[in-house]
Design a protein around this motif. Structure first.
Motif, mmCIF file in Angstrom:
data_model
loop_
_atom_site.group_PDB
_atom_site.id
_atom_site.type_symbol
_atom_site.label_atom_id
_atom_site.label_comp_id
_atom_site.label_asym_id
_atom_site.label_seq_id
_atom_site.Cartn_x
_atom_site.Cartn_y
_atom_site.Cartn_z
ATOM 1 N N ALA A 1 -7.476 13.594 7.086
ATOM 2 C CA ALA A 1 -8.251 13.563 8.417
ATOM 3 C C ALA A 1 -8.960 12.376 8.697
ATOM 4 O O ALA A 1 -9.544 11.699 9.623
ATOM 5 C CB ALA A 1 -8.734 15.064 8.911
ATOM 6 N N LEU A 2 -10.340 12.908 7.398
ATOM 7 C CA LEU A 2 -11.067 10.875 7.622
ATOM 8 C C LEU A 2 -10.779 10.124 7.881
ATOM 9 O O LEU A 2 -10.940 9.346 8.530
ATOM 10 C CB LEU A 2 -11.927 11.928 6.104
ATOM 11 N N ILE A 3 -9.835 9.376 6.818
ATOM 12 C CA ILE A 3 -8.714 8.442 6.949
ATOM 13 C C ILE A 3 -8.536 8.313 8.493
ATOM 14 O O ILE A 3 -8.784 6.926 9.188
ATOM 15 C CB ILE A 3 -7.850 8.137 5.566
ATOM 16 N N ILE A 4 -7.314 9.067 8.884
ATOM 17 C CA ILE A 4 -7.136 9.238 10.720
ATOM 18 C C ILE A 4 -7.982 8.807 11.804
ATOM 19 O O ILE A 4 -8.051 7.858 12.361
ATOM 20 C CB ILE A 4 -5.968 10.566 11.009
ATOM 21 N N GLY B 1 -3.380 19.449 -6.668
ATOM 22 C CA GLY B 1 -2.687 20.296 -5.799
ATOM 23 C C GLY B 1 -3.196 20.701 -5.178
ATOM 24 O O GLY B 1 -3.375 21.353 -4.147
ATOM 25 N N ASN B 2 -4.899 20.541 -4.724
ATOM 26 C CA ASN B 2 -5.445 21.326 -4.017
ATOM 27 C C ASN B 2 -5.450 21.021 -2.326
ATOM 28 O O ASN B 2 -5.841 19.863 -1.856
ATOM 29 C CB ASN B 2 -7.080 21.657 -3.913
ATOM 30 N N LEU B 3 -4.381 21.018 -1.668
ATOM 31 C CA LEU B 3 -4.006 21.199 -0.733
ATOM 32 C C LEU B 3 -5.194 20.603 1.137
ATOM 33 O O LEU B 3 -4.996 20.034 2.183
ATOM 34 C CB LEU B 3 -3.166 21.462 0.099
ATOM 35 N N GLY B 4 -6.069 21.421 1.010
ATOM 36 C CA GLY B 4 -7.089 21.706 1.967
ATOM 37 C C GLY B 4 -8.370 20.045 1.292
ATOM 38 O O GLY B 4 -8.000 19.837 2.854
ATOM 39 N N GLU C 1 -13.602 14.989 -4.833
ATOM 40 C CA GLU C 1 -11.943 15.320 -4.158
ATOM 41 C C GLU C 1 -11.102 14.615 -4.668
ATOM 42 O O GLU C 1 -10.370 15.090 -4.770
ATOM 43 C CB GLU C 1 -12.157 14.737 -2.539
ATOM 44 N N TRP C 2 -10.984 13.706 -5.732
ATOM 45 C CA TRP C 2 -10.095 12.882 -5.548
ATOM 46 C C TRP C 2 -9.501 13.796 -7.193
ATOM 47 O O TRP C 2 -8.435 13.974 -7.354
ATOM 48 C CB TRP C 2 -10.277 11.456 -6.553
ATOM 49 N N GLN C 3 -10.000 14.315 -7.613
ATOM 50 C CA GLN C 3 -9.910 15.460 -8.873
ATOM 51 C C GLN C 3 -9.270 16.678 -7.929
ATOM 52 O O GLN C 3 -7.690 17.050 -9.058
ATOM 53 C CB GLN C 3 -10.983 15.396 -9.898
ATOM 54 N N LEU D 1 -5.801 17.630 3.115
ATOM 55 C CA LEU D 1 -5.940 17.680 4.418
ATOM 56 C C LEU D 1 -7.306 16.894 5.124
ATOM 57 O O LEU D 1 -7.414 16.310 5.736
ATOM 58 C CB LEU D 1 -5.694 18.536 5.337
ATOM 59 N N ILE D 2 -7.905 17.540 4.651
ATOM 60 C CA ILE D 2 -10.080 16.794 5.090
ATOM 61 C C ILE D 2 -10.026 15.024 4.894
ATOM 62 O O ILE D 2 -10.442 14.539 5.673
ATOM 63 C CB ILE D 2 -11.030 17.251 4.253
#
Length: 75
Positions: A62-65, A52-55, A45-47, A58-59
């Motif tokens: 959303a997980l952090i929130i 620049g992968n916006l999707g 995910e971090w890579q 956003l995931i």
């Protein structure tokens, strides 16, 4: 009449203590959730976020929130 100065100071310290407890709980909860989420998925995910992968970004947001809201309700 009201709270004396000593009692008011104790209440302030108690509020600061709970704020610190909540921030530590939030940090630990988010760190554990992200670690588990990263182990369950097949991509890095971090890579992807660095690319620049916006999707994926956003995931992760959303997980952090959501973990933050869960920790907030528990504490």
């Amino acid at each position: 009449m009201g709270l004396d100065l000593t009692a008011q100071l104790i209440e302030y310290l108690r509020a600061i203590g709970w704020a610190l407890t909540a921030s530590v709980g939030f940090s630990v909860g988010v760190a554990i959730a992200i670690f588990i989420f990263n182990k369950l998925t097949e991509i890095d995910e971090w890579q992807e976020i660095k690319n620049g992968n916006l999707g994926v970004a956003l995931i992760e947001v959303a997980l952090i929130i959501m973990i933050g809201l869960i920790v907030f309700r528990v504490i």
